[in-house]
Design a protein around this motif. Sequence first.
Motif, PDB file in Angstrom:
ATOM      1  N   LEU A   1      25.964 -21.122  30.669  1.00 11.83           N
ATOM      2  CA  LEU A   1      27.072 -20.358  30.962  1.00 11.83           C
ATOM      3  C   LEU A   1      28.066 -21.205  31.458  1.00 11.83           C
ATOM      4  N   TRP A   2      27.606 -21.661  32.772  1.00  8.30           N
ATOM      5  CA  TRP A   2      28.984 -22.464  33.590  1.00  8.30           C
ATOM      6  C   TRP A   2      28.182 -23.724  33.948  1.00  8.30           C
ATOM      7  N   ASN A   3      29.078 -24.835  33.823  1.00  3.34           N
ATOM      8  CA  ASN A   3      28.702 -26.122  34.495  1.00  3.34           C
ATOM      9  C   ASN A   3      29.506 -26.448  35.584  1.00  3.34           C
ATOM     10  N   ILE A   4      28.999 -26.537  36.943  1.00  3.50           N
ATOM     11  CA  ILE A   4      29.591 -26.695  37.910  1.00  3.50           C
ATOM     12  C   ILE A   4      28.964 -27.919  38.650  1.00  3.50           C
ATOM     13  N   ALA A   5      30.003 -29.097  38.758  1.00  5.45           N
ATOM     14  CA  ALA A   5      29.432 -30.365  39.344  1.00  5.45           C
ATOM     15  C   ALA A   5      28.472 -30.959  38.609  1.00  5.45           C
ATOM     16  N   GLY A   6      28.196 -30.777  37.472  1.00  6.16           N
ATOM     17  CA  GLY A   6      27.015 -31.385  36.749  1.00  6.16           C
ATOM     18  C   GLY A   6      25.777 -30.414  36.604  1.00  6.16           C
ATOM     19  N   PHE A   7      26.048 -29.313  37.176  1.00  8.49           N
ATOM     20  CA  PHE A   7      24.678 -28.293  37.442  1.00  8.49           C
ATOM     21  C   PHE A   7      25.107 -27.270  36.388  1.00  8.49           C
ATOM     22  N   GLU A   8      24.052 -27.067  35.647  1.00  8.32           N
ATOM     23  CA  GLU A   8      24.362 -25.744  34.468  1.00  8.32           C
ATOM     24  C   GLU A   8      23.586 -24.614  35.087  1.00  8.32           C
ATOM     25  N   PHE A   9      24.518 -23.481  34.929  1.00  6.87           N
ATOM     26  CA  PHE A   9      23.912 -22.275  35.134  1.00  6.87           C
ATOM     27  C   PHE A   9      23.975 -21.601  33.778  1.00  6.87           C
ATOM     28  N   THR A  10      22.470 -21.134  33.557  1.00  6.61           N
ATOM     29  CA  THR A  10      22.380 -20.702  32.301  1.00  6.61           C
ATOM     30  C   THR A  10      22.165 -19.035  32.302  1.00  6.61           C
ATOM     31  N   ARG A  11      22.030 -18.498  31.187  1.00  6.30           N
ATOM     32  CA  ARG A  11      21.888 -17.237  30.911  1.00  6.30           C
ATOM     33  C   ARG A  11      20.634 -16.603  31.460  1.00  6.30           C
ATOM     34  N   PRO A  12      19.317 -17.564  31.362  1.00  4.21           N
ATOM     35  CA  PRO A  12      18.110 -16.742  31.922  1.00  4.21           C
ATOM     36  C   PRO A  12      18.288 -16.853  33.513  1.00  4.21           C
ATOM     37  N   MET A  13      18.858 -17.752  34.120  1.00  4.32           N
ATOM     38  CA  MET A  13      19.332 -17.782  35.552  1.00  4.32           C
ATOM     39  C   MET A  13      20.123 -16.634  36.008  1.00  4.32           C
ATOM     40  N   LEU A  14      20.911 -16.338  35.040  1.00  5.83           N
ATOM     41  CA  LEU A  14      21.859 -15.127  35.683  1.00  5.83           C
ATOM     42  C   LEU A  14      20.926 -13.932  35.537  1.00  5.83           C
ATOM     43  N   LEU A  15      19.847 -13.698  34.519  1.00  5.27           N
ATOM     44  CA  LEU A  15      19.352 -12.493  34.078  1.00  5.27           C
ATOM     45  C   LEU A  15      18.305 -12.304  35.310  1.00  5.27           C
ATOM     46  N   ILE A  16      17.595 -13.481  35.926  1.00  6.08           N
ATOM     47  CA  ILE A  16      16.776 -13.187  36.861  1.00  6.08           C
ATOM     48  C   ILE A  16      17.470 -12.971  38.335  1.00  6.08           C
ATOM     49  N   SER A  17      18.757 -13.683  38.345  1.00  2.00           N
ATOM     50  CA  SER A  17      19.399 -13.061  39.582  1.00  2.00           C
ATOM     51  C   SER A  17      19.883 -11.560  39.451  1.00  2.00           C
ATOM     52  N   ILE A  18      20.333 -11.046  38.349  1.00  2.51           N
ATOM     53  CA  ILE A  18      20.529  -9.690  38.094  1.00  2.51           C
ATOM     54  C   ILE A  18      19.195  -8.856  38.563  1.00  2.51           C
ATOM     55  N   ALA A  19      17.952  -9.526  37.728  1.00  2.00           N
ATOM     56  CA  ALA A  19      16.680  -8.668  38.279  1.00  2.00           C
ATOM     57  C   ALA A  19      16.624  -8.574  39.609  1.00  2.00           C
ATOM     58  N   ALA A  20      16.810  -9.580  40.483  1.00  3.55           N
ATOM     59  CA  ALA A  20      16.462  -9.488  41.901  1.00  3.55           C
ATOM     60  C   ALA A  20      17.418  -8.523  42.476  1.00  3.55           C
ATOM     61  N   VAL A  21      18.639  -8.457  41.999  1.00  2.00           N
ATOM     62  CA  VAL A  21      19.508  -7.413  42.702  1.00  2.00           C
ATOM     63  C   VAL A  21      19.116  -5.965  42.499  1.00  2.00           C
ATOM     64  N   VAL A  22      18.891  -5.928  40.938  1.00  2.00           N
ATOM     65  CA  VAL A  22      18.332  -4.499  40.578  1.00  2.00           C
ATOM     66  C   VAL A  22      17.205  -3.992  41.563  1.00  2.00           C
ATOM     67  N   LEU A  23      16.198  -4.976  41.674  1.00  2.00           N
ATOM     68  CA  LEU A  23      14.820  -4.560  42.201  1.00  2.00           C
ATOM     69  C   LEU A  23      14.986  -4.177  43.780  1.00  2.00           C
ATOM     70  N   ILE A  24      15.873  -5.176  44.574  1.00  2.00           N
ATOM     71  CA  ILE A  24      16.220  -4.967  45.704  1.00  2.00           C
ATOM     72  C   ILE A  24      16.691  -3.492  46.009  1.00  2.00           C
ATOM     73  N   VAL A  25      17.853  -3.445  45.299  1.00  6.26           N
ATOM     74  CA  VAL A  25      18.644  -2.082  45.216  1.00  6.26           C
ATOM     75  C   VAL A  25      17.885  -0.728  45.340  1.00  6.26           C
ATOM     76  N   TRP A  26      16.965  -0.786  43.987  1.00  6.51           N
ATOM     77  CA  TRP A  26      16.205   0.131  43.649  1.00  6.51           C
ATOM     78  C   TRP A  26      15.046   0.303  44.910  1.00  6.51           C
ATOM     79  N   LEU A  27      14.417  -0.547  45.192  1.00  6.11           N
ATOM     80  CA  LEU A  27      13.288  -0.393  46.202  1.00  6.11           C
ATOM     81  C   LEU A  27      13.876   0.042  47.695  1.00  6.11           C
ATOM     82  N   LEU A  28      15.245  -0.302  48.108  1.00  9.29           N
ATOM     83  CA  LEU A  28      15.879  -0.047  49.526  1.00  9.29           C
ATOM     84  C   LEU A  28      16.160   1.540  49.058  1.00  9.29           C
ATOM     85  N   ALA A  29      16.804   1.705  48.043  1.00 11.75           N
ATOM     86  CA  ALA A  29      17.355   2.907  47.775  1.00 11.75           C
ATOM     87  C   ALA A  29      16.284   4.221  47.547  1.00 11.75           C
ATOM     88  N   THR A  30      15.048   3.826  47.346  1.00 14.36           N
ATOM     89  CA  THR A  30      14.039   4.849  47.052  1.00 14.36           C
ATOM     90  C   THR A  30      13.210   4.703  48.245  1.00 14.36           C
TER      91      THR A  30
END
Length: 253
Positions: free
Chosen positions: A16-45
């Motif tokens: 998705l993005w190339n930052i100083a030679g480091f590629e940030f991919t769609r799977p990396m974005l998805l696992i980041s979203i998954a981490a946020v979703v799970l943290i919010v869900w567990l804290l909220a409940t």
Amino acid sequence: GEGFSPPNPADFYQPLWNIAGFEFTRPMLLISIAAVVLIVWLLATTSKAKVVPSKGQWFTEQVYDFVRNGISRDMIGHHDFMRFTPLLFTLFIWILLNNWFGSIPPFQNPPMARIALPMGLVGIVYVAYHWVGIKKHGLGGYFKTMMPAGLPGYLMPVIFLLELMTFFAVRPLTLTLRLFGNMFAGHMLMGVFILGGAYLLMSGSPGLMAASAGAFIIGFAMQLLELLIQAVQAYVFVMLAASYFGGAVADEH
């Protein structure tokens, strides 16, 4: 006008993005979203847990009880299962959500179809079950647990070699490939039907356009089946991990 281009392994990378030679991919974005979703869900409940649970707390408790009683207790045993339950629960909800990202719009890309991610999870399990086994039995005792009791002496070298390969090579390899292979193959197969249906629909030929309906119907049916497979693979991964923990801390082979 160039013919049908089937999906290929490169489709899973998607930088998705190339930052100083480091590629940030769609799977990396998805696992980041998954981490946020799970943290919010567990804290909220769970942050304001009550004796009479809310609907969110009840749902979280049901998922936790499924892992605790349906996997951890059954596979490890009453004496040791509780100390492994938090890890197994985390693995289950993490893998399940990331697997379902392969089917849920607008994500529709299973991160576990990138083999590095299953390898990382297996690495955690691999280190953990060897560590607890050595901690309980000692290094020499841990290797002794690999040998069945009452084995004839002439078979011991062969069985020990086979068990050594199983514990240190076959288990992590099969655990990795099972999760990766199912997520990769399932998503690839759905891509063939959906992209193939789109190609037929835009072909301009009435016969091929009519045939596209069958491709889309099969693709939709495969999508529903894939949701089940994605859940089953999360369950199988955690169940096998629990069995490895149970074997590592068991008193006998």
